[in-house]
Design a protein around this motif. Structure first.
Motif, PDB file in Angstrom:
ATOM      1  N   TYR A  10       0.849  -1.191   0.000  1.00 20.33           N
ATOM      2  CA  TYR A  10       0.000   0.000   0.000  1.00 20.33           C
ATOM      3  C   TYR A  10       0.882   1.238   0.000  1.00 20.33           C
ATOM      4  O   TYR A  10       1.829   1.340   0.788  1.00 20.33           O
ATOM      5  N   TRP A  60       0.847   5.520   0.091  1.00 23.91           N
ATOM      6  CA  TRP A  60       0.177   6.799   0.280  1.00 23.91           C
ATOM      7  C   TRP A  60       1.195   7.883  -0.014  1.00 23.91           C
ATOM      8  O   TRP A  60       2.260   7.943   0.613  1.00 23.91           O
ATOM      9  N   ARG A 106      -3.253   7.386  -3.559  1.00 21.47           N
ATOM     10  CA  ARG A 106      -3.285   6.123  -2.807  1.00 21.47           C
ATOM     11  C   ARG A 106      -3.277   4.988  -3.815  1.00 21.47           C
ATOM     12  O   ARG A 106      -4.027   5.015  -4.786  1.00 21.47           O
ATOM     13  N   VAL A 159      -2.821   0.571  -4.232  1.00 20.37           N
ATOM     14  CA  VAL A 159      -2.636  -0.784  -3.724  1.00 20.37           C
ATOM     15  C   VAL A 159      -2.016  -1.620  -4.831  1.00 20.37           C
ATOM     16  O   VAL A 159      -2.572  -1.721  -5.932  1.00 20.37           O
TER      17      VAL A 159
END
Length: 778
Positions: free
Chosen positions: A465, A467, A499, A501
């Motif tokens: 992940y 950010w 963001r 993933v």
């Protein structure tokens, strides 16, 4: 349809292709063979599964200059991922000057930009990706970042001296899950370590070469009680192959480690680099044809002071669990001063004063700090032992960038600003053309798990992940905002939060003790932040202010390993999808600047093969007269646009059809890269290597322009072949002699057409270069 130029070289390409197919077939024919028993066990440092002793195992291995990473090394999982390890102390290459094509000779598919022979700045790409200062790779040293900004400006201006390195590790696209979202994967320079058996060990190397080149490398290392240290210094200077291409560089490094206990070790490292190089500038095609060594720039200079401190903590909680924490920083600069117009524009002299005009100054200052923590441990599930690795990352990067066309009128390196004559947005005259501030704040976390399904089969799923917060502020010199420059004068502070993933899955099947099948799929991502939007401060291109983020994936599969000590190989295929590629389009109107924008989506498919065979070792147990190995490292890459568009003309359907070209080849992506070599070894006394490197033709722009522009910035990059010879002679105990000839046939070639610094225009590769060095270890 092939162009006329491509047809002329088609017969040569077919020959390379047939040889490439042969390299693919060799390991397949040997797949069913039994082990000969002549090989030494491989060295692997990993957390042992339950079927073995549940502790870290270290065994011996074959002495070779190329390997791949083990299933688990340190706190990282590499099972099922394509990787290469280059052991530099075993490599026959010009390490003193960092000759990249020799160092990466046995890594298939590596594209290299060879626009200067100093070895100061790296420039490699893979699988059709741009080689611009390792732009598409996550570039690290000892596991931590050394590039400008992993997201905002991921260019590597610092390259540690190869003589100081133990090895170079390369993890292809699947490395995105553990290291970050770059499409190319990860390159990690591993510095030599302290000698654990001596309180003092001294190594010194002196190398001289053509064009008054002199390189001096010295290191001191050792272990005293619980303390260990490794220190090196390198200095190199040269007049350079081209006119106006002199350089001087100095590198230093300190590692001080303290073993707190049997489980805990703390290390402090500091790298410092400074260099000054004169930039010969680019050439037009006609200038290159007449004399590739000529230069029309006598006042262009470049420097990049680089300071990288790091604190590393290694803690072994148990034989099956480890923790690694790295805190690192960067304080660096990118400084250039000179006249940066096109190669067919002479550096003007003022008629009134008979002096040169003011030079342009471009400066970046980087202030970064980051922390990465990684944990790995074994656990039991369903009667098998599996391995879990997870970690977090914090990164805070700050870049100050400015540009001023009113530098000094002299010829030496001088960053002083003079004569502020530009009318600024606020009506004053004391501003620069650009004065910008960027920042990147990044939080990331990843987790990967190595599941051992059977004794031979394992799978490794993972997720990451990201950010990312990007900011931009400052101003550009424009009296009022306009259509040509929508940013206007003062830039309102901008913030962008992204963001993402990423996920992936790897698999590996152990066919024999020393061979395995591997496959991997991993999502990739590369954000566009404001430092790219303001790229005109460093190039002659215009940039689309509506650039989109780039997304895609990497997938590969292959078969690798070795049979005895006479054959090692790694053959495979790959597919890479790259959406919203940023590319360069030529101006629509004559004289209009090139346009940098999202030109479309590309799909890269190909095959890569490395095969090395030693027939003497295969036929006999004894080699009284030494052994000879033959190797090939080849790649066929088909990188094409599957969606292509020019946003400047899409509002006009008629024009849009003329500019829409699905099927175009990706720029700077040669379809064939083949390196062949022969190495002779006589015991541990003498060895030499003859290397032939062939790189196919490529285009410099997304439109696939064949005929070059008048300024040399756009056009075909022809294929070329370069030959190198290197030898090492260990003539007396700890003394050795290393030398050779780079570009043995004095091939005149170029690998890139630059749109800005260090050009713009054609950047020639170096001609023939002789070198000879003496090494001693005490």
């Amino acid at each position: 349809m092939l162009t006329e130029i491509e047809n002329k070289t088609q017969s040569k390409k077919k020959g390379h292709f047939y040889l490439f197919l042969l390299t693919l077939l060799i390991p397949s024919l040997l797949f069913s063979q039994d082990e000969t028993g002549k090989q030494n066990p491989e060295t692997k440092t990993e957390l042992a599964p339950k079927e073995q002793t549940p502790a870290i195992r270290v065994t011996g291995k074959k002495d070779t200059d190329r390997e791949y990473l083990g299933d688990v090394e340190g706190t990282n999982i590499y099972s099922g991922k394509k990787s290469e390890v280059i052991k530099l102390d075993k490599t026959n290459a010009n390490l003193a000057l960092g000759n990249t094509r020799q160092v990466y000779a046995k890594v298939p598919g590596i594209t290299i930009w060879e626009n200067e022979g100093s070895g100061i700045q790296p420039g490699i790409g893979a699988r059709g990706l741009s080689p611009n200062r390792n732009w598409e790779f996550n570039t690290r040293m000892n596991g931590y970042d050394i590039s400008s900004d992993a997201f905002g400006y991921p260019e590597a201006y610092f390259n540690p001296p190869l003589e100081a390195l133990e090895k170079v590790e390369i993890v292809r696209g699947a490395g995105a899950l553990q290291y970050g979202p770059q499409f190319g994967g990860m390159v990690n320079y591993v510095v030599k370590k302290a000698d654990p058996s001596k309180p003092v060990k001294v190594e010194t190397k002196t190398t001289g070469g053509s064009y008054n080149t002199l390189n001096q490398y010295s290191s001191v290392s050792g272990t005293v009680g619980n303390w260990s240290y490794f220190v090196f210094y390198q200095g190199r200077s040269s007049d350079g192959w081209r006119d106006n291409s002199q350089y001087n560089l100095q590198n230093g490094f300190v590692n001080l480690s303290y073993k707190v206990s049997e489980k805990l070790k703390i290390s402090f490292e500091m790298s410092k680099s400074t260099y000054l190089s004169q930039q010969a500038g680019g050439l037009t095609d006609e200038q290159f044809r007449v004399d590739p060594r000529q230069s029309g720039r006598t006042r262009n200079w470049f420097s990049a002071p680089w300071n990288v401190p790091a604190l590393v903590i290694d803690y072994e909680q148990s034989p099956t669990a480890r923790l690694n924490v790295k805190a690192f920083g960067l304080y660096g600069e990118r400084n250039s001063v000179g006249f940066v117009s096109a190669a067919n524009v002479a550096d003007p002299i003022q008629a009134r004063t008979l002096q040169y005009g003011a030079r342009q100054i471009d400066r970046d200052t980087y202030r970064n700090f980051g922390v990465e923590a990684r944990q790995i441990f074994n656990y039991d599930l369903l009667d098998r032992t599996h391995t879990l690795s997870f970690g977090t990352r914090y990164f805070n990067g700050n870049t100050d960038r400015f540009r001023n066309p009113n530098g000094t009128t002299g010829t030496n390196f001088d960053l002083r600003e003079t004569n502020f004559t530009n009318v600024c947005y606020d009506g004053t005259r004391n501003c620069r053309v650009a004065d910008l501030q960027f920042s990147t704040l990044n939080y990331a976390g990843f987790v990967e798990n190595l599941f051992r399904i059977t004794e031979a089969l394992s799978i490794t799923p993972g997720v990451r992940y990201e950010w990312i917060r990007s900011t931009a502020s400052g101003r550009v010199n424009e009296s009022l905002p306009s259509e040509r420059n929508p940013f206007g004068g003062i830039i309102q502070p901008k913030e962008r939060i992204q963001r993402q993933v990423l996920y992936g899955l790897g698999a590996q099947y152990q066919t024999t003790k020393t061979t395995n099948l591997y496959a991997n799929y991993s999502r990739a991502y590369r954000p566009v932040i404001y430092s790219e939007l303001f790229a005109p401060t460093a190039t002659l291109n215009e940039v689309d202010p509506n650039l989109k983020d780039q997304t895609g994936y990497n997938a590969d599969a292959g078969y690798r390993g070795k049979f005895g000590q006479w054959l090692q190989f790694d053959v495979g295929v790959f597919e890479l999808r790259y959406n919203n590629r940023v590319g360069q389009l030529p101006g629509i109107l004559p004289g209009q600047a090139n346009f940098q924008t999202n030109v479309g989506d590309s799909l890269h498919r190909g095959a890569e093969a490395f095969v090395e065979i030693d027939p003497i070792v295969a036929l006999t147990e004894s080699q009284p007269y030494g052994s000879v190995s033959f190797f090939t490292s080849s790649a066929n890459v088909n990188a094409r646009y599957i969606r292509w568009e020019d946003p400047r003309v899409l509002t006009n359907p008629t024009s849009a059809q003329n500019f829409y070209r699905v099927g175009k080849l990706v720029e700077n992506a040669p379809s064939q890269i083949h390196r062949y070599g022969i190495t002779y070894h006589y015991k541990n006394v003498l060895s030499f290597t003859y290397l032939v490197s062939y790189t196919g033709a490529a285009y410099s722009d997304a439109v696939n322009t064949v005929n070059p522009t008048a300024n040399g910035q756009i056009g075909l990059i022809p294929s070329y072949t370069v030959r190198d010879f290197t030898f090492v002679w260990n003539f007396y105990e700890n003394f050795s002699l290393r030398g050779g000839v780079n570009n043995l046939t004095n091939e005149m070639y170029f690998t890139r057409r630059a749109g800005g610094y260090p050009g713009p225009g054609i950047m020639p590769g170096d001609g023939m270069f002789y070198f000879l060095g003496l090494s001693a270890v005490f």
